[in-house]
Design a protein around this motif. Sequence first.
Motif, PDB file in Angstrom:
ATOM      1  N   THR A 261      -1.152   9.758   0.241  1.00 38.78           N
ATOM      2  CA  THR A 261      -1.604   8.386   0.447  1.00 38.78           C
ATOM      3  C   THR A 261      -1.492   7.619  -0.861  1.00 38.78           C
ATOM      4  O   THR A 261      -1.809   8.144  -1.928  1.00 38.78           O
ATOM      5  N   VAL A 262      -1.013   6.378  -0.754  1.00 36.91           N
ATOM      6  CA  VAL A 262      -0.891   5.498  -1.913  1.00 36.91           C
ATOM      7  C   VAL A 262      -2.098   4.570  -1.948  1.00 36.91           C
ATOM      8  O   VAL A 262      -2.397   3.890  -0.962  1.00 36.91           O
ATOM      9  N   TYR A 263      -2.814   4.574  -3.087  1.00 34.92           N
ATOM     10  CA  TYR A 263      -3.988   3.736  -3.271  1.00 34.92           C
ATOM     11  C   TYR A 263      -3.695   2.683  -4.338  1.00 34.92           C
ATOM     12  O   TYR A 263      -3.061   2.974  -5.356  1.00 34.92           O
ATOM     13  N   GLN A 264      -4.173   1.478  -4.102  1.00 37.92           N
ATOM     14  CA  GLN A 264      -4.101   0.418  -5.097  1.00 37.92           C
ATOM     15  C   GLN A 264      -5.459   0.302  -5.774  1.00 37.92           C
ATOM     16  O   GLN A 264      -6.490   0.241  -5.113  1.00 37.92           O
ATOM     17  N   GLN A 265      -5.445   0.330  -7.108  1.00 41.20           N
ATOM     18  CA  GLN A 265      -6.693   0.270  -7.867  1.00 41.20           C
ATOM     19  C   GLN A 265      -6.745  -1.025  -8.660  1.00 41.20           C
ATOM     20  O   GLN A 265      -5.893  -1.283  -9.519  1.00 41.20           O
ATOM     21  N   VAL A 266      -7.730  -1.853  -8.351  1.00 45.34           N
ATOM     22  CA  VAL A 266      -7.991  -3.085  -9.088  1.00 45.34           C
ATOM     23  C   VAL A 266      -9.415  -3.001  -9.603  1.00 45.34           C
ATOM     24  O   VAL A 266     -10.365  -3.035  -8.820  1.00 45.34           O
ATOM     25  N   GLY A 267      -9.574  -2.842 -10.913  1.00 42.35           N
ATOM     26  CA  GLY A 267     -10.907  -2.591 -11.473  1.00 42.35           C
ATOM     27  C   GLY A 267     -11.395  -1.233 -11.026  1.00 42.35           C
ATOM     28  O   GLY A 267     -10.706  -0.224 -11.183  1.00 42.35           O
ATOM     29  N   ASP A 268     -12.585  -1.203 -10.435  1.00 40.56           N
ATOM     30  CA  ASP A 268     -13.141   0.056  -9.931  1.00 40.56           C
ATOM     31  C   ASP A 268     -12.877   0.247  -8.449  1.00 40.56           C
ATOM     32  O   ASP A 268     -13.303   1.246  -7.865  1.00 40.56           O
ATOM     33  N   GLN A 269     -12.188  -0.707  -7.836  1.00 38.86           N
ATOM     34  CA  GLN A 269     -11.940  -0.654  -6.400  1.00 38.86           C
ATOM     35  C   GLN A 269     -10.616   0.038  -6.096  1.00 38.86           C
ATOM     36  O   GLN A 269      -9.576  -0.332  -6.637  1.00 38.86           O
ATOM     37  N   LYS A 270     -10.658   1.038  -5.222  1.00 41.67           N
ATOM     38  CA  LYS A 270      -9.450   1.732  -4.785  1.00 41.67           C
ATOM     39  C   LYS A 270      -9.288   1.523  -3.289  1.00 41.67           C
ATOM     40  O   LYS A 270     -10.196   1.830  -2.516  1.00 41.67           O
ATOM     41  N   THR A 271      -8.111   1.033  -2.884  1.00 44.44           N
ATOM     42  CA  THR A 271      -7.851   0.742  -1.481  1.00 44.44           C
ATOM     43  C   THR A 271      -6.569   1.430  -1.046  1.00 44.44           C
ATOM     44  O   THR A 271      -5.541   1.321  -1.720  1.00 44.44           O
ATOM     45  N   ALA A 272      -6.640   2.154   0.068  1.00 41.45           N
ATOM     46  CA  ALA A 272      -5.438   2.785   0.605  1.00 41.45           C
ATOM     47  C   ALA A 272      -4.499   1.700   1.132  1.00 41.45           C
ATOM     48  O   ALA A 272      -4.909   0.856   1.932  1.00 41.45           O
ATOM     49  N   VAL A 273      -3.245   1.703   0.679  1.00 36.13           N
ATOM     50  CA  VAL A 273      -2.308   0.665   1.086  1.00 36.13           C
ATOM     51  C   VAL A 273      -1.203   1.182   2.008  1.00 36.13           C
ATOM     52  O   VAL A 273      -0.667   0.431   2.819  1.00 36.13           O
ATOM     53  N   CYS A 274      -0.845   2.445   1.884  1.00 30.32           N
ATOM     54  CA  CYS A 274       0.181   3.000   2.763  1.00 30.32           C
ATOM     55  C   CYS A 274       0.217   4.514   2.602  1.00 30.32           C
ATOM     56  O   CYS A 274      -0.415   5.068   1.700  1.00 30.32           O
ATOM     57  N   SER A 275       0.956   5.160   3.474  1.00 32.86           N
ATOM     58  CA  SER A 275       1.158   6.602   3.357  1.00 32.86           C
ATOM     59  C   SER A 275       2.511   6.864   2.711  1.00 32.86           C
ATOM     60  O   SER A 275       3.392   6.013   2.711  1.00 32.86           O
ATOM     61  N   ALA A 276       2.661   8.042   2.144  1.00 38.15           N
ATOM     62  CA  ALA A 276       3.917   8.445   1.514  1.00 38.15           C
ATOM     63  C   ALA A 276       4.387   9.744   2.149  1.00 38.15           C
ATOM     64  O   ALA A 276       3.584  10.664   2.349  1.00 38.15           O
ATOM     65  N   SER A 277       5.654   9.796   2.484  1.00 39.09           N
ATOM     66  CA  SER A 277       6.198  11.052   2.988  1.00 39.09           C
ATOM     67  C   SER A 277       6.491  11.968   1.808  1.00 39.09           C
ATOM     68  O   SER A 277       6.877  11.521   0.733  1.00 39.09           O
TER      69      SER A 277
END
Length: 384
Positions: free
Chosen positions: A127-143
């Motif tokens: 899973t690809v997560y985007q981190q902005v500051g202390d916030q991590k959000t899943a943005v997409c999956s990776a094969s």
Amino acid sequence: MKRFISVVLLLTMVLSLFGCGGSFSPVNLQEPITIPEDGVIEEKLLRQLKDENAIGTFCGSTDDYQYEWTIFGSDITEPRDLNLSLNFLVTQNKGMVAFSFNEESDLGFPAVLSIRLNQKWDAPSATVYQQVGDQKTAVCSASVTGSKETILNFSVNQTGGDFLIVPDQQAPSESMQVQTEVTEPTATVQEGTAETTKTDEYLSAVEGGGNRVYSDGTGTGQDQYLTDPIPEGKPMPVESENQEIDSEQSYTCTFSIECSTILNNLSDLNSDKLEMVPSDGVILSTQTVTFYEGESVFDVLKRVCKDNGIHMESSWTPMYNSAYVEGIHNLYEFDCGNLSGWMYRVNGWYPNYGCSRYQLAQGDVVEWRYTCDLGKDVGCEWMG
């Protein structure tokens, strides 16, 4: 003499058109293009990609990573200069990848990014997560593909913030923090240093339903259909003549179809099939589907493809007493090399028998994946 002067004038005109100060000379888009030191791919090249409706491959590298962009000209809306270089970041955790983009604004179109690791991940996906500051959000999956080394493939549009790629065997914890400075050259990571735990989640993934019989692991030798012994805890095959479907009892499973390995092997792909490859490699995104008691993976594949307007062709193989899937989405065996074709995986395991012999149960996770290397590039260990 007049003929000589005419030739000289003609050569002068040619040089004025194609010399260093002349107009743009088209690039051969059939060959991979190395990302320049400043990372910038110029607008004129992306415009050529768009105008020719071609697929471009752009390659970059650092001391520890190799990466590759796959851009479909049909997806480009407004060509402009783009910085396709990446910064790989220092992390406090092994078994993950942290990076940021040097492109300050979003791409404006989807592109596939492939990151080649110098280690092998023992994980079915990531899973690809985007981190902005202390916030991590899943943005997409990776094969997760690759034979000896892992290749992570995922679709990119947004480029802001730092990004983490984490094997799906673990979720990002608060300790997974990224230092924003770029890594200094380091020694090559030894294969197998990723801290992943090899577990068989098969039984826990299935919530119930179905009358499947599971192997106790004591079998020896092949059965009458040349099937090798079934590993312990895996379901025994059910022959079509013994299949009993109860349409009064329904269950659900998740289903997906993807061919992202082709994006890493475009040079081997039959040129007539380029237009059949989705720009992100995903033919059918993961979705929940209903099936009936006693149905097989093949039964559901036929229904899912019909319901979603996806081409599928199969044949019956008496020797193995099973259906064989020859092509999905007009992508067939051998279309991307002599070791290419379709395979299926259920709950992270590639069954060693045909899909029409695999009886589904509630909660199964079914993935159809295209391989370009006889299963090695999609994590199948028993083939080859």
